[in-house]
Write a protein that holds these residues in place. Structure first.
Motif, PDB file in Angstrom:
ATOM      1  N   ARG A 193       0.735  -0.974   0.352  1.00 30.80           N
ATOM      2  CA  ARG A 193       0.281  -0.084   0.347  1.00 30.80           C
ATOM      3  C   ARG A 193       1.232   1.253  -0.027  1.00 30.80           C
ATOM      4  O   ARG A 193       0.570   2.609  -0.004  1.00 30.80           O
ATOM      5  CB  ARG A 193      -0.970  -0.561   1.159  1.00 30.80           C
ATOM      6  CG  ARG A 193      -2.044  -1.032   1.035  1.00 30.80           C
ATOM      7  CD  ARG A 193      -3.066  -0.841   2.299  1.00 30.80           C
ATOM      8  NE  ARG A 193      -2.784  -0.918   3.655  1.00 30.80           N
ATOM      9  CZ  ARG A 193      -2.719  -2.475   4.423  1.00 30.80           C
ATOM     10  NH1 ARG A 193      -3.335  -3.317   3.332  1.00 30.80           N
ATOM     11  NH2 ARG A 193      -2.217  -2.657   5.356  1.00 30.80           N
ATOM     12  N   ILE A 194       2.628   0.675  -0.282  1.00 33.26           N
ATOM     13  CA  ILE A 194       3.233   2.121  -0.198  1.00 33.26           C
ATOM     14  C   ILE A 194       3.592   2.099  -1.836  1.00 33.26           C
ATOM     15  O   ILE A 194       4.231   0.807  -1.506  1.00 33.26           O
ATOM     16  CB  ILE A 194       3.935   2.070   0.915  1.00 33.26           C
ATOM     17  CG1 ILE A 194       4.635   3.853   1.155  1.00 33.26           C
ATOM     18  CG2 ILE A 194       4.824   1.321   2.288  1.00 33.26           C
ATOM     19  CD1 ILE A 194       5.212   3.619   2.414  1.00 33.26           C
ATOM     20  N   ASP A 195       3.629   3.061  -1.936  1.00 38.30           N
ATOM     21  CA  ASP A 195       5.529   3.432  -3.317  1.00 38.30           C
ATOM     22  C   ASP A 195       6.221   2.873  -2.858  1.00 38.30           C
ATOM     23  O   ASP A 195       7.112   2.620  -1.630  1.00 38.30           O
ATOM     24  CB  ASP A 195       5.291   5.094  -3.796  1.00 38.30           C
ATOM     25  CG  ASP A 195       6.467   4.850  -4.559  1.00 38.30           C
ATOM     26  OD1 ASP A 195       5.868   4.177  -5.533  1.00 38.30           O
ATOM     27  OD2 ASP A 195       7.019   5.296  -4.256  1.00 38.30           O
ATOM     28  N   VAL A 214       6.241  -0.503  16.168  1.00 37.47           N
ATOM     29  CA  VAL A 214       4.966  -0.654  14.723  1.00 37.47           C
ATOM     30  C   VAL A 214       3.710  -0.822  15.465  1.00 37.47           C
ATOM     31  O   VAL A 214       2.999  -1.244  14.799  1.00 37.47           O
ATOM     32  CB  VAL A 214       5.440  -1.064  13.192  1.00 37.47           C
ATOM     33  CG1 VAL A 214       4.288  -0.663  12.324  1.00 37.47           C
ATOM     34  CG2 VAL A 214       6.817  -0.940  13.033  1.00 37.47           C
ATOM     35  N   PRO A 215       3.218   0.603  16.053  1.00 40.47           N
ATOM     36  CA  PRO A 215       1.481   0.827  16.312  1.00 40.47           C
ATOM     37  C   PRO A 215       0.882  -0.163  15.641  1.00 40.47           C
ATOM     38  O   PRO A 215       0.925   0.619  14.646  1.00 40.47           O
ATOM     39  CB  PRO A 215       0.974   1.755  16.806  1.00 40.47           C
ATOM     40  CG  PRO A 215       2.826   2.212  17.150  1.00 40.47           C
ATOM     41  CD  PRO A 215       3.764   1.821  15.597  1.00 40.47           C
ATOM     42  N   LYS A 216      -0.442  -0.971  15.419  1.00 38.55           N
ATOM     43  CA  LYS A 216      -1.184  -1.409  13.682  1.00 38.55           C
ATOM     44  C   LYS A 216      -2.350  -0.098  13.405  1.00 38.55           C
ATOM     45  O   LYS A 216      -2.741  -0.219  12.512  1.00 38.55           O
ATOM     46  CB  LYS A 216      -2.198  -2.155  14.746  1.00 38.55           C
ATOM     47  CG  LYS A 216      -1.667  -3.745  14.993  1.00 38.55           C
ATOM     48  CD  LYS A 216      -2.718  -4.293  15.372  1.00 38.55           C
ATOM     49  CE  LYS A 216      -2.352  -6.716  15.255  1.00 38.55           C
ATOM     50  NZ  LYS A 216      -3.211  -7.108  15.939  1.00 38.55           N
ATOM     51  N   ASP A 217      -2.255   0.917  14.134  1.00 34.32           N
ATOM     52  CA  ASP A 217      -3.042   2.174  13.327  1.00 34.32           C
ATOM     53  C   ASP A 217      -2.731   2.686  13.212  1.00 34.32           C
ATOM     54  O   ASP A 217      -2.430   3.818  12.274  1.00 34.32           O
ATOM     55  CB  ASP A 217      -3.426   2.855  14.939  1.00 34.32           C
ATOM     56  CG  ASP A 217      -2.434   3.542  15.916  1.00 34.32           C
ATOM     57  OD1 ASP A 217      -1.904   3.322  16.107  1.00 34.32           O
ATOM     58  OD2 ASP A 217      -2.625   4.316  16.648  1.00 34.32           O
ATOM     59  N   LYS A 218      -1.218   2.582  13.163  1.00 35.31           N
ATOM     60  CA  LYS A 218       0.755   3.294  11.849  1.00 35.31           C
ATOM     61  C   LYS A 218       0.660   2.592  10.723  1.00 35.31           C
ATOM     62  O   LYS A 218       0.758   3.035   9.612  1.00 35.31           O
ATOM     63  CB  LYS A 218       0.782   3.657  12.881  1.00 35.31           C
ATOM     64  CG  LYS A 218       0.806   5.556  13.610  1.00 35.31           C
ATOM     65  CD  LYS A 218       1.877   6.026  14.573  1.00 35.31           C
ATOM     66  CE  LYS A 218       1.360   6.991  15.020  1.00 35.31           C
ATOM     67  NZ  LYS A 218       2.379   7.548  16.151  1.00 35.31           N
ATOM     68  N   GLY A 219       1.108   1.786  11.631  1.00 36.36           N
ATOM     69  CA  GLY A 219       1.944   0.459  10.273  1.00 36.36           C
ATOM     70  C   GLY A 219       2.747   0.895   9.735  1.00 36.36           C
ATOM     71  O   GLY A 219       3.623   2.007   9.814  1.00 36.36           O
ATOM     72  N   PHE A 220       3.897   0.174   8.797  1.00 35.87           N
ATOM     73  CA  PHE A 220       4.513   0.543   8.073  1.00 35.87           C
ATOM     74  C   PHE A 220       4.047   0.984   6.035  1.00 35.87           C
ATOM     75  O   PHE A 220       5.424   2.552   5.995  1.00 35.87           O
ATOM     76  CB  PHE A 220       5.443  -0.900   7.594  1.00 35.87           C
ATOM     77  CG  PHE A 220       5.588  -2.097   8.525  1.00 35.87           C
ATOM     78  CD1 PHE A 220       6.959  -1.768   9.057  1.00 35.87           C
ATOM     79  CD2 PHE A 220       5.176  -3.060   8.795  1.00 35.87           C
ATOM     80  CE1 PHE A 220       7.795  -2.468  10.070  1.00 35.87           C
ATOM     81  CE2 PHE A 220       5.811  -3.632   9.365  1.00 35.87           C
ATOM     82  CZ  PHE A 220       6.873  -3.795  10.525  1.00 35.87           C
ATOM     83  N   SER A 221       2.981   1.649   6.492  1.00 41.12           N
ATOM     84  CA  SER A 221       2.493   2.385   4.836  1.00 41.12           C
ATOM     85  C   SER A 221       2.621   3.924   5.533  1.00 41.12           C
ATOM     86  O   SER A 221       1.866   4.405   4.507  1.00 41.12           O
ATOM     87  CB  SER A 221       1.265   1.556   4.830  1.00 41.12           C
ATOM     88  OG  SER A 221       0.350   1.126   5.474  1.00 41.12           O
TER      89      SER A 221
END
Length: 344
Positions: A193-195, A214-221
């Motif tokens: 979901r991220i470039d 990496v909190p679930k509400d933020k995430g890697f993307s």
């Protein structure tokens, strides 16, 4: 720049040859490429030079390209520098099963590569996951290794009482990045979901010694809060090369290394308490997150490391350097590698 050291001064007929396209990797276009058959898979290697062989093992999320500076440096000083894309990365095969990424498989690839190269013994250099592979190669097959230089990740003795993922969850919680990597949706799902170019910039410019949570509400993307400015050691062309390769392969192969942590723990029970009995050197940046892992400094500097690696000859801490040290401090790291292996 200050550098602190603790212990002293600083071919096969089946092979398909593929030469680098002019301009694809800039000043490193004299590096040649080929694909070799090892351990049931195809492994892409980049190489340059003649002389004693030095195998350079990359980490995550990287490629042979992470060693581009060291390949040219070592080749110019009379060495045959060989950097594979490890299984799951770049132009090498990427088996689908997570179980195909155990340390026995990956070290098996390198043992087979040494045979393909026609060598009896090689110098081994590894960074990040590549350092873990290098340590395990030394543990499983010390007869094949002249010496080892590990960057960023010290040898970690097996904890006989608790599995690695249980330990990480206990210390950091479920939102620690390695724990998050265990879930497809929290890893590949978010990466999709991220470039990819933006993701590679986020990865390779990360320069924070704190644990990666990496909190679930933020995430890697999650998009960065501000535009990412590349450091002087990393160009847009470098990012483009990584981006092309990971757009083609995806990240599953690399993430599977993390998913095999507990499997490795099970498979290496027979090596509990084993020492690394190969001449060794360790290099790390003082801003590397691995240097700030709980207990790391005490282990590295207060005797535990030396006990587990009795032939450890030098520990180098480079001030102001982060995790991707072989690229960030390319000249210094190249010199450290050369001066060490040239004495063996």
């Amino acid at each position: 720049m200050h550098i602190h050291t603790e212990m002293g001064e600083i071919g096969n007929d089946e092979i398909m040859h593929i030469h680098t396209k002019m301009g694809e990797i800039g000043d490193h276009d004299e590096i040649t490429h080929r694909t070799v058959s090892v351990n049931g898979i195809k492994l892409h290697i980049a190489e340059k030079g003649t002389g004693p062989t030095v195998i350079l093992l990359h980490g995550f999320p990287e490629l042979w390209y992470s060693w581009r500076h060291q390949i040219s440096y070592l080749a110019s000083r009379g060495y045959h520098a060989v950097a594979p894309d490890l299984r799951g990365f770049g132009d090498s095969d990427a088996p689908k099963s997570c179980d195909s990424y155990s340390m026995l498989h990956i070290v098996g690839d390198i043992v087979a590569l040494i045979q393909v190269l026609g060598e009896e013994k090689v110098f081994v250099v590894g960074h990040d996951w590549g350092a873990i592979v290098a340590w395990n190669l030394c543990m499983f097959r010390p007869d094949l290794v002249r010496s080892v230089v590990a960057l960023s990740v010290a040898f970690t003795p097996r904890n006989n009482l608790r599995k690695p993922l249980d330990t990480l969850r206990l210390v950091f919680g479920d939102d620690y990045y390695i724990c998050a990597f265990q879930e497809t949706e929290r890893a590949e799902g978010e990466f999709a979901r991220i470039d990819t170019k933006l993701l590679m910039k986020k990865f390779l410019t990360y320069h924070d010694p704190k644990p990666v949570i990496v909190p679930k509400d933020k995430g890697f993307s999650t998009p960065p809060e501000k535009e990412i400015v590349l450091p002087s050691w990393l160009s847009e062309e470098d990012i483009d090369y990584y981006t092309r390769k990971f757009e083609h392969t995806g990240f599953t192969g690399g993430v599977n290394y993390y998913r095999a942590l507990d499997l490795n723990w099970e498979l290496t029970a027979a090596w509990t308490g084993a020492q690394i009995k190969v001449p060794a050197k360790f290099i790390i940046g003082d801003e590397d997150l691995m240097y700030h892992f709980p207990g790391a400094k005490e282990y590295i500097h207060k005797g535990g490391f030396k006990k587990d690696v009795p032939l450890l000859q030098d520990i180098v801490v480079i001030e102001g350097a982060g995790h991707f040290i072989n690229q960030e401090k390319a000249i210094e790291v190249s010199e450290h590698i050369y001066h060490f292996i040239s004495k063996i």
